[in-house]
Design an enzyme around this catalytic site. Structure first.
Site, PDB file in Angstrom:
ATOM      1  N   THR A   1       0.722  -1.098  -0.022  1.00 34.18           N
ATOM      2  CA  THR A   1      -0.177   0.159  -0.078  1.00 34.18           C
ATOM      3  C   THR A   1       0.801   1.291   0.058  1.00 34.18           C
ATOM      4  O   THR A   1       2.085   1.384   0.303  1.00 34.18           O
ATOM      5  CB  THR A   1      -1.033  -0.075   1.115  1.00 34.18           C
ATOM      6  OG1 THR A   1      -0.142   0.042   2.434  1.00 34.18           O
ATOM      7  CG2 THR A   1      -1.820  -1.241   1.188  1.00 34.18           C
ATOM      8  N   ASP A   2       0.237   2.259  -0.458  1.00 35.55           N
ATOM      9  CA  ASP A   2       0.842   3.776  -0.402  1.00 35.55           C
ATOM     10  C   ASP A   2       0.559   4.419   0.793  1.00 35.55           C
ATOM     11  O   ASP A   2       0.042   3.914   1.629  1.00 35.55           O
ATOM     12  CB  ASP A   2       0.438   4.499  -1.652  1.00 35.55           C
ATOM     13  CG  ASP A   2      -0.940   4.709  -1.649  1.00 35.55           C
ATOM     14  OD1 ASP A   2      -1.556   4.780  -0.810  1.00 35.55           O
ATOM     15  OD2 ASP A   2      -1.135   5.089  -2.932  1.00 35.55           O
ATOM     16  N   GLN A   3       1.109   5.641   0.804  1.00 33.44           N
ATOM     17  CA  GLN A   3       0.788   6.551   2.179  1.00 33.44           C
ATOM     18  C   GLN A   3      -0.709   6.713   2.505  1.00 33.44           C
ATOM     19  O   GLN A   3      -1.224   6.882   3.700  1.00 33.44           O
ATOM     20  CB  GLN A   3       1.288   7.696   1.880  1.00 33.44           C
ATOM     21  CG  GLN A   3       1.629   8.577   3.063  1.00 33.44           C
ATOM     22  CD  GLN A   3       2.118  10.038   2.838  1.00 33.44           C
ATOM     23  OE1 GLN A   3       2.623  10.117   1.695  1.00 33.44           O
ATOM     24  NE2 GLN A   3       2.386  10.906   3.771  1.00 33.44           N
ATOM     25  N   MET A   4      -1.696   6.356   1.403  1.00 34.65           N
ATOM     26  CA  MET A   4      -3.134   6.720   1.586  1.00 34.65           C
ATOM     27  C   MET A   4      -3.854   5.306   2.040  1.00 34.65           C
ATOM     28  O   MET A   4      -4.777   5.448   2.233  1.00 34.65           O
ATOM     29  CB  MET A   4      -3.628   7.253   0.275  1.00 34.65           C
ATOM     30  CG  MET A   4      -3.030   8.421  -0.085  1.00 34.65           C
ATOM     31  SD  MET A   4      -3.595   9.058  -1.736  1.00 34.65           S
ATOM     32  CE  MET A   4      -2.757   8.065  -2.887  1.00 34.65           C
TER      33      MET A   4
ATOM     34  N   ILE B   1      -3.788   2.708   0.168  1.00 36.49           N
ATOM     35  CA  ILE B   1      -4.566   2.311  -1.157  1.00 36.49           C
ATOM     36  C   ILE B   1      -3.350   1.333  -1.820  1.00 36.49           C
ATOM     37  O   ILE B   1      -2.065   1.742  -1.772  1.00 36.49           O
ATOM     38  CB  ILE B   1      -4.895   3.165  -1.951  1.00 36.49           C
ATOM     39  CG1 ILE B   1      -6.065   3.892  -1.322  1.00 36.49           C
ATOM     40  CG2 ILE B   1      -5.650   2.687  -3.301  1.00 36.49           C
ATOM     41  CD1 ILE B   1      -6.714   5.324  -2.196  1.00 36.49           C
TER      42      ILE B   1
END
Length: 146
Positions: free
Chosen positions: A15-18, A20
């Site tokens: 996942t990324d920082q968001m 997602i």
């Protein structure tokens, strides 16, 4: 149309920082789907490379993102061979979030990869016939559906 389904759980590292799933991970999941499809047919990428001296480089890839996957989601990777013509092989994929209690799983992404069967010098060659025959059994013209 016959598909092979493999289930995985989204890891935090995907996942990324968001929170997602990072878009490139879908292509990794496509590869996982291809490997599991061959394995389900009693075939293996490793045998293809070692015994038949074939590699399947990706020459084209596409992915259409429909809804985000998130950390800890259980996802389903649906894979099917979509085309085999000469030394060109195409796979189609759908990534779905596993539905709760039998609910219809929502579509997260869908895509395709195109491969050219080659030797280790990247010269085209035919896919070994027993691989081709098993893949053709899963293709639309063999399922009675056009």
């Amino acid at each position: 149309m016959p598909v092979i389904t493999h289930q995985v759980r989204v890891r935090y590292a995907e996942t990324d920082q968001m929170g997602i799933v990072y878009y490139a991970n879908y292509l990794v999941w496509f590869e996982l789907g291809r490997v599991e499809l061959l394995r389900s047919l009693g075939l293996a990428y490793s045998q293809l490379e070692k015994e038949h001296e074939c590699i399947l480089p990706v020459v084209e890839a596409s992915c259409r993102y429909r809804s985000p996957a998130r950390y800890d989601d259980e996802i389903l990777i649906e894979t099917r061979p979509a085309m085999l013509r000469g030394s060109v092989l195409k796979f189609a994929y759908r990534i779905l979030r596993k539905g709760a209690d039998g609910a219809q799983p929502p579509l997260l992404a869908e895509g395709e990869t195109v491969h050219v069967v080659c030797d280790d010098q990247l010269k085209r060659k035919a896919l070994p016939e027993h691989y081709a025959a098993e893949l053709r059994k899963l293709m639309p013209e063999h399922s009675g559906i056009l």
